[in-house]
Design a protein around this motif. Structure first.
Motif, PDB file in Angstrom:
ATOM      1  N   MET A   1       7.313   2.041  -1.569  1.00  0.00           N
ATOM      2  CA  MET A   1       6.304   1.121  -1.231  1.00  0.00           C
ATOM      3  C   MET A   1       6.645  -0.001  -0.318  1.00  0.00           C
ATOM      4  O   MET A   1       7.849  -0.369  -0.305  1.00  0.00           O
ATOM      5  CB  MET A   1       6.097   0.598  -2.813  1.00  0.00           C
ATOM      6  N   ILE A   2       5.775  -0.312   0.561  1.00  0.00           N
ATOM      7  CA  ILE A   2       5.939  -1.437   1.552  1.00  0.00           C
ATOM      8  C   ILE A   2       4.658  -2.429   1.204  1.00  0.00           C
ATOM      9  O   ILE A   2       3.835  -2.225   0.926  1.00  0.00           O
ATOM     10  CB  ILE A   2       6.038  -0.890   2.765  1.00  0.00           C
ATOM     11  N   THR A   3       5.314  -3.837   1.571  1.00  0.00           N
ATOM     12  CA  THR A   3       4.283  -4.869   1.447  1.00  0.00           C
ATOM     13  C   THR A   3       4.355  -5.669   2.920  1.00  0.00           C
ATOM     14  O   THR A   3       5.418  -5.588   3.049  1.00  0.00           O
ATOM     15  CB  THR A   3       4.836  -5.747   0.209  1.00  0.00           C
ATOM     16  N   LYS A   4       3.282  -6.424   3.118  1.00  0.00           N
ATOM     17  CA  LYS A   4       3.381  -7.143   4.370  1.00  0.00           C
ATOM     18  C   LYS A   4       2.162  -8.162   4.209  1.00  0.00           C
ATOM     19  O   LYS A   4       0.929  -7.973   3.647  1.00  0.00           O
ATOM     20  CB  LYS A   4       2.940  -6.337   5.520  1.00  0.00           C
ATOM     21  N   LYS A   5       2.455  -9.521   4.616  1.00  0.00           N
ATOM     22  CA  LYS A   5       1.421 -10.583   4.497  1.00  0.00           C
ATOM     23  C   LYS A   5       0.848 -10.729   6.019  1.00  0.00           C
ATOM     24  O   LYS A   5       1.427 -10.523   6.689  1.00  0.00           O
ATOM     25  CB  LYS A   5       2.067 -11.770   4.048  1.00  0.00           C
TER      26      LYS A   5
END
Length: 87
Positions: free
Chosen positions: A1-5
């Motif tokens: 899982m990856i996240t980015k704003k």
């Protein structure tokens, strides 16, 4: 899982056309793609979820991609948003 704003740059926010374009990009990938806005989350593959979020210019969204093509999906989403989602 990856996240980015990312910050929405569209002057009119995510109304129907850019929301539809965001969903089209997201639906090209097998990964589960959601985004957080404030305390809520929405499915990036659902136009109604995106429209229901009432995203305005300058709002910060945190995208989360989880699946076999998560890196490619995140890169495509960020590029689409930074390029104005067809606006």
């Amino acid at each position: 899982m990856i996240t980015k704003k990312v910050i929405i740059k569209n002057p009119t926010g995510l109304h129907l056309r850019p929301a539809g374009n965001l969903c089209k990009v997201a639906m090209n990938y097998k990964s589960h793609i959601t985004f957080m806005y404030g305390e809520n989350s929405a499915n990036a593959k659902s136009v109604l979820s995106v429209l229901g979020a009432c995203i305005k210019c300058g709002d910060e969204l945190e995208f989360k991609c989880e699946g076999p093509d998560e890196a490619e999906a995140m890169e495509a989403l960020v590029n689409a948003i930074e390029n104005g989602l067809g606006e």
